[in-house]
Design a protein around this motif. Structure first.
Motif, short mmCIF file in Angstrom:
data_model
loop_
_atom_site.label_atom_id
_atom_site.label_comp_id
_atom_site.label_asym_id
_atom_site.label_seq_id
_atom_site.Cartn_x
_atom_site.Cartn_y
_atom_site.Cartn_z
N GLY A 34 -8.31 1.54 -13.12
CA GLY A 34 -8.56 2.69 -11.87
C GLY A 34 -10.22 2.27 -11.52
N ASP A 35 -10.70 3.63 -11.31
CA ASP A 35 -11.96 3.55 -10.73
C ASP A 35 -12.99 3.81 -11.56
OD1 ASP A 35 -14.46 4.05 -9.22
OD2 ASP A 35 -13.59 5.86 -7.94
N ARG A 36 -13.63 2.89 -12.25
CA ARG A 36 -14.64 3.16 -13.48
C ARG A 36 -15.79 3.92 -13.14
NH1 ARG A 36 -15.70 -0.95 -16.61
NH2 ARG A 36 -14.00 -2.17 -15.96
N TYR A 37 -16.12 4.05 -11.84
CA TYR A 37 -17.30 4.78 -11.40
C TYR A 37 -17.02 6.41 -11.00
CZ TYR A 37 -19.26 0.44 -11.03
OH TYR A 37 -19.43 -1.12 -11.23
N PRO B 47 0.74 -1.14 0.12
CA PRO B 47 0.05 -0.06 0.08
C PRO B 47 0.95 1.25 0.01
CG PRO B 47 0.30 -0.96 2.06
CD PRO B 47 0.74 -1.94 1.47
N VAL B 48 0.27 2.32 -0.26
CA VAL B 48 0.99 3.60 -0.74
C VAL B 48 0.66 4.80 0.49
CG1 VAL B 48 1.56 5.61 -2.26
CG2 VAL B 48 1.57 3.11 -2.96
N ARG B 49 1.80 5.47 0.87
CA ARG B 49 1.47 6.72 1.47
C ARG B 49 2.38 7.70 0.58
NH1 ARG B 49 5.05 9.63 6.19
NH2 ARG B 49 6.55 8.16 5.58
N LEU B 50 1.27 8.60 -0.11
CA LEU B 50 1.66 9.75 -1.15
C LEU B 50 1.86 10.77 -0.37
CD1 LEU B 50 2.10 9.92 -4.04
CD2 LEU B 50 -0.41 10.46 -4.33
N LEU B 51 3.01 11.40 -0.53
CA LEU B 51 3.43 12.83 -0.18
C LEU B 51 3.91 13.58 -1.45
CD1 LEU B 51 5.74 11.70 2.77
CD2 LEU B 51 3.31 12.09 2.88
N SER C 60 -5.25 -3.91 -7.71
CA SER C 60 -5.66 -2.80 -6.95
C SER C 60 -4.72 -1.64 -6.45
CB SER C 60 -6.39 -3.38 -5.70
OG SER C 60 -6.82 -2.22 -4.79
N LEU C 61 -4.70 -0.74 -6.63
CA LEU C 61 -3.74 0.50 -6.14
C LEU C 61 -4.35 1.18 -4.94
CD1 LEU C 61 -1.10 2.14 -6.61
CD2 LEU C 61 -2.53 3.88 -7.97
N ARG C 62 -3.77 0.57 -3.61
CA ARG C 62 -4.07 1.37 -2.37
C ARG C 62 -3.28 2.31 -2.02
NH1 ARG C 62 -4.03 -3.01 1.72
NH2 ARG C 62 -2.17 -3.91 0.81
#
Length: 359
Positions: A175-178, A146-150, A198-200
């Motif tokens: 990605g998120d189709r909705y 999983p990612v912590r994005l800074l 899944s990209l978390r």
């Protein structure tokens, strides 16, 4: 000097925005002759090149157009339903410059150029997938970290939700189709990883010297004004990204990059890949802050472990021969990965994936 900076900015948009190019060339000529533009830009005579006074001027005029206060000029702007007539553009701009001189001066002197291009979420999405997979492979982990994005220099933070975007790639939606934000990233090739995984993103944080609150109408107008007025596709992309940001808010803290980053990276986080990300901000950073930022990152990299890895992912221009190209660069610690993942346009669209060693 100021007229030369306007001409320099005009050359940068000649291919992509005939409207902005024509406006800046005419304004440069007016500056050279001591016309009304000298009063609009009063106080900016010694502004450094990196502050892009020409684009601040174009953005200020566009803001008046967006607010419905320059109807004759608006007739040239597709962003409000107009159609450019380049032979009449400056003639219709002059009355606006005379009527709103003081306000335009305040806008140009009190703002910084912030495009916050959401098209850069395309390279970021693929780059994050690559980084998480490589970090997992380095420790024999079956599932991606999983990612912590800074994000440093995040402006309005529109690229803080790459996992919430619907990416239309060939005949597939990734990605998120909705998502309310659907992006055609115009890719050539693909990253060498499975983008259906899944990209978390478990944590997100950002800083900027001049953060923009996109939950407000003022924030929306501010970012929208820097879209070139004859680029409706880019305009629509920005509006969709702002709509998504309002549904999924992530605050952007007002802070200098190195100090904020030192605070965020003070302790490694186990079982999470920490990714430091920035895009097209390096040119605006002072040499002192660049050096400090490198030192902060180097210290954090020395503390990274296989189960608390650290990545640097950047999308910045690099000089190539006589022009600049925008490269997506990835470094990963302690795995020792250093890659150029591909190149693209300044707005992130289109982008070509082509993984090479980054020295």
């Amino acid at each position: 000097m100021l007229a030369e900076l306007f001409l320099e900015a005009s050359r940068g948009c000649r291919t992509w925005s005939p409207l902005t190019h024509t406006l800046l060339v005419s304004a440069a000529d007016d500056l050279a002759r001591g016309g009304i533009t000298t009063r609009v830009m009063a106080g900016a005579e010694r502004d450094p090149r990196g502050t892009v006074p020409g684009l601040r001027f174009a953005g200020a005029l566009h803001r008046l157009v967006l607010e419905g206060r320059a109807p004759e000029l608006a007739a040239h702007y597709p962003t409000v339903g107009g159609r450019p007539r380049l032979d009449r553009l400056w003639e219709d701009a002059l009355p606006v410059l005379h009527e709103h001189t003081d306000e335009l001066n305040a806008l140009t002197s009190g703002t910084v150029v912030q495009t916050n291009e959401p098209g850069r979420s395309g390279p970021l999405f693929g780059g994050l997938h690559t980084a998480t997979r490589l970090a997992a492979d380095a420790v024999g982990r079956r599932t991606a970290f999983p990612v912590r994005l800074l994000e440093v220099g995040a402006s309005g933070g529109l690229n803080l939700r790459p996992h919430r975007v619907a990416y239309r790639v060939d005949d597939e939606v990734l990605g998120d189709r909705y998502s309310p934000f659907a992006l055609d990233p115009s890719w050539t090739g693909r990253p060498e990883v499975d983008l259906r995984d899944s990209l978390r993103l478990v944590r997100r944080a950002a800083c900027d010297l001049n953060p923009v609150d996109v939950s407000t109408e003022d924030g929306r107008l501010h970012l929208s004004s820097f879209v070139w007025g004859d680029q409706p596709e880019r305009w629509d992309r920005l509006q969709s990204a702002i709509d998504l940001a309002r549904l999924d808010p992530v605050p952007v803290r007002r802070a200098t990059g190195p100090e904020w980053l030192a605070e965020q990276l003070a302790r490694p986080e186990r079982d999470v890949l920490t990714v430091v990300w920035h895009s097209v901000v390096w040119q605006y950073v002072s040499p002192a802050d660049r050096a400090m930022g490198r030192a902060v990152l180097a210290e954090a990299a020395s503390r990274a472990t296989p189960m608390a890895p650290l990545a640097l992912l950047v999308y910045e221009p690099r000089r190539a021969h006589t022009a600049y190209e925008f490269r997506l660069l990835l470094k990963l610690w302690p795995a020792g990965v250093s890659l150029c993942l591909g190149t693209g346009a300044g707005h992130g669209v289109p982008f070509t994936w082509d993984t090479q060693t980054w020295n």
